[in-house]
Design an enzyme around this catalytic site. Structure first.
Site, PDB file in Angstrom:
ATOM      1  N   SER A   1       0.837  -1.195   0.000  1.00 38.51           N
ATOM      2  CA  SER A   1       0.000   0.000   0.000  1.00 38.51           C
ATOM      3  C   SER A   1       0.881   1.257   0.000  1.00 38.51           C
ATOM      4  O   SER A   1       1.672   1.439  -0.924  1.00 38.51           O
ATOM      5  CB  SER A   1      -0.969  -0.050   1.185  1.00 38.51           C
ATOM      6  N   LEU A   2       0.802   2.123   1.007  1.00 38.13           N
ATOM      7  CA  LEU A   2       1.660   3.313   1.029  1.00 38.13           C
ATOM      8  C   LEU A   2       3.128   2.924   0.952  1.00 38.13           C
ATOM      9  O   LEU A   2       3.921   3.568   0.249  1.00 38.13           O
ATOM     10  CB  LEU A   2       1.398   4.124   2.300  1.00 38.13           C
TER      11      LEU A   2
ATOM     12  N   PHE B   1     -11.655   1.574   8.189  1.00 42.69           N
ATOM     13  CA  PHE B   1     -10.599   1.286   7.210  1.00 42.69           C
ATOM     14  C   PHE B   1     -10.234  -0.195   7.244  1.00 42.69           C
ATOM     15  O   PHE B   1      -9.990  -0.818   6.202  1.00 42.69           O
ATOM     16  CB  PHE B   1      -9.381   2.159   7.512  1.00 42.69           C
TER      17      PHE B   1
ATOM     18  N   LEU C   1     -12.228  -2.650   7.909  1.00 46.48           N
ATOM     19  CA  LEU C   1     -13.284  -3.375   7.201  1.00 46.48           C
ATOM     20  C   LEU C   1     -13.096  -3.283   5.692  1.00 46.48           C
ATOM     21  O   LEU C   1     -13.303  -4.260   4.965  1.00 46.48           O
ATOM     22  CB  LEU C   1     -14.657  -2.814   7.597  1.00 46.48           C
ATOM     23  N   LEU C   2     -12.698  -2.109   5.206  1.00 48.10           N
ATOM     24  CA  LEU C   2     -12.461  -1.936   3.770  1.00 48.10           C
ATOM     25  C   LEU C   2     -11.298  -2.801   3.293  1.00 48.10           C
ATOM     26  O   LEU C   2     -11.319  -3.331   2.179  1.00 48.10           O
ATOM     27  CB  LEU C   2     -12.174  -0.469   3.457  1.00 48.10           C
TER      28      LEU C   2
ATOM     29  N   ASP D   1      -9.852  -6.179  -4.315  1.00 48.54           N
ATOM     30  CA  ASP D   1      -9.415  -5.038  -3.503  1.00 48.54           C
ATOM     31  C   ASP D   1     -10.416  -3.882  -3.593  1.00 48.54           C
ATOM     32  O   ASP D   1     -10.709  -3.379  -4.676  1.00 48.54           O
ATOM     33  CB  ASP D   1      -8.034  -4.588  -3.974  1.00 48.54           C
TER      34      ASP D   1
ATOM     35  N   HIS E   1      -7.318  -6.265  -0.221  1.00 50.82           N
ATOM     36  CA  HIS E   1      -6.218  -5.303  -0.121  1.00 50.82           C
ATOM     37  C   HIS E   1      -5.015  -5.872   0.625  1.00 50.82           C
ATOM     38  O   HIS E   1      -3.876  -5.558   0.293  1.00 50.82           O
ATOM     39  CB  HIS E   1      -6.713  -4.033   0.583  1.00 50.82           C
TER      40      HIS E   1
END
Length: 558
Positions: free
Chosen positions: A115-116, A182, A184-185, A246, A274
């Protein structure tokens, strides 16, 4: 690429604090960033160190499931980004973070980011390439890391900008609740959703009040980073992994990333969300290890055909003849087509229609460059991707047809090829391809074998080997295809002598790339012995034959 199925895995039981450490960090900067150093039992001093960079809202703990899979095979460094985990550094920009990390990296690194953290990899690679000539990043591997996190500036394969802005605003008002949402996403869209949710609760910690401002700043970094130009400029090898389900980084980003730099490899992991490394840690570790320890012959195939690209068309008359037959089998109604192993783009040009979208894929970057030049010369659009047919960088159910002319024979894992093809085709989509059978080049193979026996050098591999066509059909059926149409043909090319035959094989890139080939130049005595042995095949017409056994197939996804 193989179709990556969800693994039956349990939540990781790793407690990072209990893992044996390598030597303690020696500098203040290392102490700030390096959360853990994990040494394998049998460390190879020449092997690269695997350095992991986590994403927003997490820490070095996020890598625990992957550490479990990799700790016996490589040295691992787990980093904490500023204001996350145990890193209390105050850093005001992504470029400053990248500069810090570049300073502390060892001489030889495999750099992994999620991710980041994955979006920081190009910035770190740029620092190494520009400022640290004694350091090398052998591979960068990004997990769920887009070129640009939110849509904008003509980039659409990302989270809608309004959605991201709303998330940032909500975090500013209620950080703890927003961070929980976040989580949960991150689990959404994953077939192992419950497992991923448990791992998030166990390994990701909510922000403390003193961290709110810094985490908000890190969110602005996430929205500000745009790596599109940088990904084209850096030379470090990249592998980009995306989760098919994702909810934060759409799987369409795989195609977008491949379009930004066709030399990068991209892979969509089926049934993953994700947090790929929570959902399928064993599979992700397997993919990464395979990338870092890739078999040499694949690289040699790519190099061989890249070197042949500029002159390929001058001698590829048989290949073009076979491609014409292949194109006739492609359904006229097919609108979205992938040309797998596109070579210099001959099939793609023949199949081009105003209503069609054609994606050209090849392992050899030189071939892609030539194909692109030919398409542009004819004022046609060109979408090229540098990737392996066994590792397709496309989402599932996306194509009406797949075409592959004389490329399948270079693949090592036919089940993976057909599994991937079946995955990316729409229902009732078709795969049309040609490949070579074991009778191909048999005259040359036998001549070399006889020469080796004569010179007492048995066991060498001089000629590419090709599998039985029956095995091709079996692998296709096992992947779920129905064989609609098939044809087998024998084509014989003729030459006056062995040398033009050998030169032509080299010009089309089809000379020996098998394991077992002797390294170095082939001596004159051996070439002479082979040429003499080849004379047994000279025909009554006074020419030397070279046989190609070709199989044509039309498969249906049902």
């Amino acid at each position: 690429m193989s179709n990556i199925e969800p693994s039956n895995v349990k939540p990781s039981n790793i407690e990072l604090g209990t893992i044996p450490l390598a030597e303690a960090p020696a500098t203040k900067l290392e102490a700030a960033y390096i959360a853990k150093k994990i040494a394998p039992n049998n460390s190879n001093p020449n092997a690269p160190v695997w350095v992991f960079v986590h994403g927003w809202g997490a820490s070095a703990n996020t890598w625990a499931p992957l550490v479990d899979e990799l700790k016996s095979q490589c040295e691992i460094w787990l980093l904490d980004l500023p204001s996350f985990g145990g890193n209390t550094q105050a850093v005001n920009s992504p470029s400053a973070v990248a500069a810090d990390i570049a300073k502390i990296l060892p001489a030889n690194t495999v750099l992994v980011g999620w991710s980041l953290g994955g979006m920081l990899l190009p910035l770190i690679a740029q620092q190494i390439e520009q400022h640290w000539p004694t350091k090398t990043i052998s591979h960068c591997i990004g997990l769920a890391a887009n070129a640009k996190f939110a849509q904008g500036d003509n980039y659409t394969a990302a989270m809608p900008a309004e959605t991201f802005q709303t998330f940032c605003a909500n975090f500013n008002v209620d950080p703890t609740t927003t961070w929980s949402r976040f989580g949960l996403l991150q689990a959404q869209g994953d077939s192992n959703r419950k497992l991923v949710s448990r791992q998030i609760k166990a390994l990701h910690n909510a922000p403390m009040p003193e961290q709110f401002t810094a985490w908000q700043q890190a969110l602005t970094w996430l929205g500000a980073i745009d790596n599109r130009v940088l990904l084209c400029e850096i030379t470090t090898p990249f592998l980009h992994l995306f989760g098919e389900g994702d909810a934060l980084v759409p799987a369409d980003a795989a195609v977008a990333m491949a379009g930004i730099n066709p030399l990068h490899q991209t892979l969509v992991v089926a049934s993953a969300g994700h947090v790929l490394h929570f959902s399928q840690p064993a599979k992700i570790a397997q993919i990464m290890l395979a990338r870092v320890h890739a078999k040499r012959n694949k690289a040699r195939v790519a190099k061989s055909f890249s070197n042949a690209a500029t002159e390929y068309d001058s001698v590829a008359y048989l290949q073009q003849k076979l491609a014409n037959t292949l194109c006739e089998w492609v359904p006229e109604q097919a609108e979205k087509i992938a040309d797998l192993g596109c070579g210099t783009g001959y099939c793609g040009l023949q199949l081009q229609r105003p209503e069609r979208d054609i994606y050209s894929l090849d392992l050899a970057q030189g071939m892609l460059h030539t194909a692109r030049s030919k398409a542009l010369a004819k004022q046609q659009l060109f979408s090229g991707v540098c990737a392996d047919i066994e590792c397709l960088p496309f989402i599932s159910n996306g194509f009406d047809a797949l075409v592959s002319g004389m490329s399948m024979q270079w693949c090592e894992d036919l089940p993976a090829v057909f599994s991937e093809a079946h995955r990316v085709l729409k229902p009732n989509g078709e795969m049309i391809f040609s490949t070579l059978g074991p009778q191909t080049l048999f005259e040359l193979r036998e001549a070399w074998a006889e020469a080796d026996i004569k010179l007492g050098r048995q066991g060498c591999v001089h000629v590419n080997t090709f599998i039985e066509l029956d095995r091709v059909e079996i692998a296709a059926k096992q992947a779920g295809f129905v064989i609609e149409q098939t044809s087998r043909e024998i084509h014989v090319l003729t030459y006056d002598s062995v040398m033009p035959l050998m030169r032509e094989l080299k010009t089309i890139g089809a000379h020996n790339v098998n394991p077992g080939q002797e390294q170095g130049l082939t001596g004159k005595a051996r070439l002479k012995a082979m040429a003499q042995a080849y004379e047994q095949f000279r025909t009554a017409q006074g020419v030397l034959p070279l046989t190609y056994e070709v199989g044509f197939y039309q498969l249906l996804k049902v």
